[in-house]
Structures are given as structure tokens and as C-alpha cells.
Scaffold this motif. Structure first.
Motif, PDB file in Angstrom:
ATOM      1  N   ARG A 159       0.864  -1.183   0.000  1.00 44.88           N
ATOM      2  CA  ARG A 159       0.000   0.000   0.000  1.00 44.88           C
ATOM      3  C   ARG A 159       0.900   1.233   0.000  1.00 44.88           C
ATOM      4  NH1 ARG A 159      -3.585   0.741   4.923  1.00 44.88           N
ATOM      5  NH2 ARG A 159      -3.347  -1.490   4.839  1.00 44.88           N
ATOM      6  N   ILE A 160       1.039   1.833  -1.182  1.00 44.24           N
ATOM      7  CA  ILE A 160       1.898   3.006  -1.342  1.00 44.24           C
ATOM      8  C   ILE A 160       1.152   4.047  -2.159  1.00 44.24           C
ATOM      9  CG2 ILE A 160       4.018   3.884  -2.420  1.00 44.24           C
ATOM     10  CD1 ILE A 160       5.360   1.280  -1.767  1.00 44.24           C
ATOM     11  N   SER A 161       1.330   5.298  -1.768  1.00 37.31           N
ATOM     12  CA  SER A 161       0.748   6.410  -2.502  1.00 37.31           C
ATOM     13  C   SER A 161       1.878   7.339  -2.925  1.00 37.31           C
ATOM     14  CB  SER A 161      -0.246   7.152  -1.601  1.00 37.31           C
ATOM     15  OG  SER A 161      -0.758   8.293  -2.259  1.00 37.31           O
ATOM     16  N   VAL A 162       1.877   7.724  -4.218  1.00 40.24           N
ATOM     17  CA  VAL A 162       2.874   8.668  -4.723  1.00 40.24           C
ATOM     18  C   VAL A 162       2.150   9.923  -5.187  1.00 40.24           C
ATOM     19  CG1 VAL A 162       4.579   6.926  -5.357  1.00 40.24           C
ATOM     20  CG2 VAL A 162       2.881   7.636  -7.037  1.00 40.24           C
ATOM     21  N   GLN A 163       2.863  11.052  -5.104  1.00 40.32           N
ATOM     22  CA  GLN A 163       2.234  12.327  -5.412  1.00 40.32           C
ATOM     23  C   GLN A 163       3.253  13.240  -6.088  1.00 40.32           C
ATOM     24  OE1 GLN A 163       0.977  14.926  -2.050  1.00 40.32           O
ATOM     25  NE2 GLN A 163      -1.059  14.419  -2.803  1.00 40.32           N
TER      26      GLN A 163
ATOM     27  N   GLY B 297      -0.687  22.499  -6.513  1.00 40.31           N
ATOM     28  CA  GLY B 297      -1.981  23.176  -6.715  1.00 40.31           C
ATOM     29  C   GLY B 297      -2.962  22.315  -7.479  1.00 40.31           C
ATOM     30  N   GLU B 298      -3.525  22.903  -8.580  1.00 43.87           N
ATOM     31  CA  GLU B 298      -4.521  22.179  -9.376  1.00 43.87           C
ATOM     32  C   GLU B 298      -3.917  21.048 -10.191  1.00 43.87           C
ATOM     33  OE1 GLU B 298      -7.142  24.636 -11.629  1.00 43.87           O
ATOM     34  OE2 GLU B 298      -7.409  26.048  -9.974  1.00 43.87           O
ATOM     35  N   SER B 299      -2.609  21.076 -10.395  1.00 41.05           N
ATOM     36  CA  SER B 299      -1.968  20.011 -11.167  1.00 41.05           C
ATOM     37  C   SER B 299      -1.412  18.896 -10.278  1.00 41.05           C
ATOM     38  CB  SER B 299      -0.848  20.585 -12.043  1.00 41.05           C
ATOM     39  OG  SER B 299       0.182  21.105 -11.234  1.00 41.05           O
ATOM     40  N   LEU B 300      -1.808  18.890  -9.007  1.00 39.54           N
ATOM     41  CA  LEU B 300      -1.370  17.855  -8.076  1.00 39.54           C
ATOM     42  C   LEU B 300      -1.970  16.512  -8.481  1.00 39.54           C
ATOM     43  CD1 LEU B 300       0.177  17.384  -5.382  1.00 39.54           C
ATOM     44  CD2 LEU B 300      -2.003  17.658  -4.230  1.00 39.54           C
ATOM     45  N   GLU B 301      -1.121  15.508  -8.640  1.00 45.32           N
ATOM     46  CA  GLU B 301      -1.571  14.177  -9.019  1.00 45.32           C
ATOM     47  C   GLU B 301      -1.139  13.171  -7.972  1.00 45.32           C
ATOM     48  OE1 GLU B 301       0.170  13.351 -12.808  1.00 45.32           O
ATOM     49  OE2 GLU B 301      -1.244  14.623 -13.884  1.00 45.32           O
ATOM     50  N   THR B 302      -2.044  12.252  -7.643  1.00 42.81           N
ATOM     51  CA  THR B 302      -1.745  11.216  -6.666  1.00 42.81           C
ATOM     52  C   THR B 302      -2.122   9.867  -7.263  1.00 42.81           C
ATOM     53  OG1 THR B 302      -2.235  12.729  -4.861  1.00 42.81           O
ATOM     54  CG2 THR B 302      -2.232  10.395  -4.320  1.00 42.81           C
ATOM     55  N   ALA B 303      -1.269   8.886  -7.063  1.00 39.52           N
ATOM     56  CA  ALA B 303      -1.559   7.509  -7.473  1.00 39.52           C
ATOM     57  C   ALA B 303      -1.358   6.621  -6.259  1.00 39.52           C
ATOM     58  CB  ALA B 303      -0.637   7.081  -8.605  1.00 39.52           C
ATOM     59  N   THR B 304      -2.387   5.858  -5.927  1.00 35.00           N
ATOM     60  CA  THR B 304      -2.317   4.949  -4.796  1.00 35.00           C
ATOM     61  C   THR B 304      -2.418   3.526  -5.307  1.00 35.00           C
ATOM     62  OG1 THR B 304      -3.328   6.600  -3.377  1.00 35.00           O
ATOM     63  CG2 THR B 304      -3.365   4.334  -2.587  1.00 35.00           C
TER      64      THR B 304
ATOM     65  N   GLY C 137       5.084   6.189 -11.309  1.00 32.53           N
ATOM     66  CA  GLY C 137       4.940   7.547 -10.788  1.00 32.53           C
ATOM     67  C   GLY C 137       6.265   8.117 -10.320  1.00 32.53           C
ATOM     68  N   LEU C 138       7.080   7.290  -9.664  1.00 36.09           N
ATOM     69  CA  LEU C 138       8.405   7.745  -9.225  1.00 36.09           C
ATOM     70  C   LEU C 138       9.265   8.136 -10.415  1.00 36.09           C
ATOM     71  CD1 LEU C 138       9.458   5.238  -6.408  1.00 36.09           C
ATOM     72  CD2 LEU C 138       8.441   7.498  -6.147  1.00 36.09           C
ATOM     73  N   SER C 139       9.181   7.361 -11.485  1.00 33.87           N
ATOM     74  CA  SER C 139      10.021   7.645 -12.654  1.00 33.87           C
ATOM     75  C   SER C 139       9.601   8.933 -13.351  1.00 33.87           C
ATOM     76  CB  SER C 139      10.013   6.470 -13.629  1.00 33.87           C
ATOM     77  OG  SER C 139       8.740   6.314 -14.211  1.00 33.87           O
TER      78      SER C 139
ATOM     79  N   VAL D 235       6.916   9.359  -2.901  1.00 31.18           N
ATOM     80  CA  VAL D 235       6.022   8.645  -1.990  1.00 31.18           C
ATOM     81  C   VAL D 235       5.507   9.625  -0.944  1.00 31.18           C
ATOM     82  CG1 VAL D 235       5.816   6.749  -0.338  1.00 31.18           C
ATOM     83  CG2 VAL D 235       7.279   6.487  -2.350  1.00 31.18           C
ATOM     84  N   ASN D 236       4.180   9.695  -0.800  1.00 35.35           N
ATOM     85  CA  ASN D 236       3.608  10.583   0.219  1.00 35.35           C
ATOM     86  C   ASN D 236       2.915   9.813   1.332  1.00 35.35           C
ATOM     87  OD1 ASN D 236       1.395   9.935  -1.503  1.00 35.35           O
ATOM     88  ND2 ASN D 236       0.277  11.680  -0.694  1.00 35.35           N
ATOM     89  N   ARG D 237       2.765   8.505   1.166  1.00 35.99           N
ATOM     90  CA  ARG D 237       2.166   7.672   2.205  1.00 35.99           C
ATOM     91  C   ARG D 237       2.570   6.232   1.937  1.00 35.99           C
ATOM     92  NH1 ARG D 237      -3.739   8.514   4.474  1.00 35.99           N
ATOM     93  NH2 ARG D 237      -3.008  10.589   4.006  1.00 35.99           N
TER      94      ARG D 237
END
Length: 177
Positions: free
Chosen positions: A49-53, A57-64, A78-80, A85-87
């Protein structure tokens, strides 16, 4: 500072994201093995269970990414692309003991800390024994997290060491594609 990924300005959020990103890299590159200054070896692994960000602002993208059979490909992708990693859910192991804890990069908040099961020997046990054992297990887990954070800061705050670490991290990402 540089505008390349993993070399940004050191704010609390960025530092937390870099720590969790580095921890994922180090846990895979070193087979999850870490050592305290006293020589105690323990395992620390990123769980499924990893979340990357990335972005602002409005262009903030998160993938969990989560799931027992997940290979975390989407998170690595996402890292590439410069996300961090934000969580993450961490699993810490020492001998037969296992802890799990969820960590947020933004404020280092830890949630859902699960310690090893405390065995009860019998009815005549000291009533405070289970409580004290639980506190000991929590402190042990936090000590391991503190130790890997200390190791991260040692590398991160030495510019030449950090540049070498970033190169190794990029190679790790490229190898996982």
C-alpha cells in the motif's frame, strides 16, 4: 538546488516524501536489512500500500497502489515521472516479531501501528505486564523508524552522498521498468 527529481528544496513535506521514497529504494536495494549502531539487525519493507504524489496546486496528481499481489508498478512508474512517496505502509521485522505502521510524508504522522501479539502466561501475571510490554513494543518500533530516518538524514544532508544516492535510486527505477 537542482530542479531534477529528488533534489528539491528541503521543506517538511519534501523531506518526508524524499524519506519515504528513499526508504522504498533502500528497502528493496538492501533486501530490507538495516542495522542499528548497536549492531541489531532488523528488516523494514514497504507493504502493498503506497501512494505517490507530484505536482502542485490544481496540477497535483496522486496515485495509490494497494493489494496483496500488487507489484507496485503504477507507483514505481509515478516515481520515474518525478512523483514521490507521500504515504506508505511499512512492515518491520526482528526475529519472530513483526510490526506494521502507516506513515504520511506530510507530517510524519503514523497510523494503524500494530505490534507483535503479547502472549499471556497465566492468570497470576502482573496486571501491568501486558501494558508495559505493549509500550516496550511501540517504543521499539519507533526506535527502528528513528534509526532509518537518521540514516536517511546522514545521506541527505551530505550533498555528494545524496547525489550518489540519487543516481543509485534512478538506476533502481530504471531496472524496475
Amino acid at each position: 538546488m537542482s530542479d531534477t527529481p529528488y533534489m528539491g528544496e528541503l521543506t517538511d513535506v519534501v523531506l518526508g516524501q524524499e524519506f519515504l521514497t528513499w526508504l522504498w529504494f533502500r528497502s528493496e536495494a538492501g533486501n530490507g536489512q538495516f542495522r542499528t549502531p548497536e549492531g541489531v539487525t532488523f528488516g523494514l519493507f514497504m507493504e502493498q500500500r503506497i501512494s505517490v504524489q507530484g505536482g502542485e496546486g490544481e496540477s497535483l496528481e496522486t496515485a495509490t497502489v494497494s493489494g496483496p499481489m500488487s507489484e507496485l508498478r503504477e507507483a514505481r512508474l509515478g516515481l520515474s515521472t518525478g512523483k514521490k512517496v507521500n504515504r506508505a505502509l511499512l512492515r518491520i521485522e526482528r526475529d519472530a516479531d513483526t510490526w506494521t505502521v502507516s506513515v504520511k510524508a506530510e507530517d510524519f504522522q503514523m497510523n494503524s501501528l500494530k505490534t507483535p501479539v503479547i502472549e499471556k502466561d497465566g492468570e497470576d501475571d502482573d496486571p501491568d505486564a501486558a501494558f508495559l510490554e505493549k509500550i516496550y513494543l511501540i517504543e521499539t518500533c519507533l526506535g527502528y523508524i528513528d534509526e532509518v530516518y537518521r540514516q536517511f538524514l546522514t545521506v541527505r544532508l551530505a550533498p555528494a552522498d545524496w547525489q550518489e544516492e540519487v543516481k543509485a535510486l534512478r538506476n533502481w527505477l530504471a531496472a524496475g521498468d
